[in-house]
Scaffold this motif. Structure first.
Motif, short mmCIF file in Angstrom:
data_model
loop_
_atom_site.label_atom_id
_atom_site.label_comp_id
_atom_site.label_asym_id
_atom_site.label_seq_id
_atom_site.Cartn_x
_atom_site.Cartn_y
_atom_site.Cartn_z
N ARG A 101 -46.86 43.01 -18.76
CA ARG A 101 -46.57 42.08 -17.66
C ARG A 101 -45.29 42.47 -16.94
O ARG A 101 -45.24 42.54 -15.71
CB ARG A 101 -46.44 40.66 -18.21
N ASP A 116 -52.73 39.52 -16.55
CA ASP A 116 -53.09 38.25 -17.20
C ASP A 116 -54.60 38.08 -17.30
O ASP A 116 -55.12 37.60 -18.32
CB ASP A 116 -52.47 37.08 -16.45
N ASP A 120 -56.59 37.72 -20.86
CA ASP A 120 -57.43 36.56 -21.17
C ASP A 120 -58.86 36.98 -21.48
O ASP A 120 -59.51 36.41 -22.37
CB ASP A 120 -57.43 35.58 -19.99
N ASP A 126 -52.21 35.21 -28.06
CA ASP A 126 -50.83 35.20 -27.61
C ASP A 126 -49.89 35.15 -28.81
O ASP A 126 -50.25 34.63 -29.87
CB ASP A 126 -50.58 33.99 -26.71
#
Length: 204
Positions: A101, A116, A120, A126
């Motif tokens: 990120r 992201d 996902d 996470d």
């Protein structure tokens, strides 16, 4: 399920040393602890790592880098992280998705959403706790280059890039106060380690 603890920060900030020290302390207490790293950690991911950390800075486009990082992370998750978590172990990873990120956000901010979305869709796990080691970018860059590891692709992007990376990690800590702990890395190793040990103990 076990716990996933990640260490983040600029190359040369000392996160690898702190990840190892925390692993040693928790293991000495009798915990099942797995120390790993990204990119890499599993045989397939380590092969992809060589593609990412070696060669000239312009070797890959930002989009290609994101796909390579995600592919390495998926293999790492399947082979190392998920099996350890399922047996209630504590996994300590030297870098994870936050690095992707921040580094991609420093290069191409508009691609943060893609990171992201891929996380996902194909990773989905996470961290429970993230330590972000913060320090002066010039000192971190010097440390990273002094290691002479041959993995200098990101360091060779220069001081301006390192400054953007630091700001990205600090913003990440600010945006995720429940998960992220910003640690002052401009101190000796033992002082940094003591702060990390105290926080980790409170989060067991």
């Amino acid at each position: 399920m076990g716990h996933l603890i990640t260490f983040e920060g600029m190359d040369g900030c000392g996160k690898s040393t702190q990840a190892r020290l925390l692993t040693e302390v928790l293991a000495a207490k009798g915990l099942d602890v797995v120390l790993t790293r990204e990119p890499g950690g599993s045989p397939g991911a380590e092969e992809i790592r060589q593609l990412l950390v070696e060669g000239p800075p312009e070797r890959w486009s930002a989009e290609t880098e994101i796909l390579l990082f995600t592919a390495a992370r998926r293999d790492h998750m399947e082979k190392i992280i998920r099996p350890a978590l399922e047996r209630d172990a504590t996994v300590i990873s030297d870098r994870y998705v936050d690095s992707t990120r921040v580094y991609q956000g420093a290069a191409r901010p508009e691609l943060r959403a893609l990171v992201d979305q891929l996380h996902d869709a194909v990773i989905g796990t996470d961290p429970d706790l993230t330590f972000i080691i913060d320090m002066d970018p010039a000192e971190a860059l010097k440390r990273g280059l002094d290691r002479d590891s041959g993995e200098h692709r990101f360091e060779e992007m220069g001081h301006d890039f390192q400054d953007r990376v630091r700001k990205g990690f600090r913003a990440l800590a600010s945006d995720n106060p429940d998960r992220c702990r910003l640690i002052d890395g401009n101190r000796d190793v033992d002082a940094v380690a003591r702060d990390i040990f105290r926080i980790a103990e409170r989060n067991q």
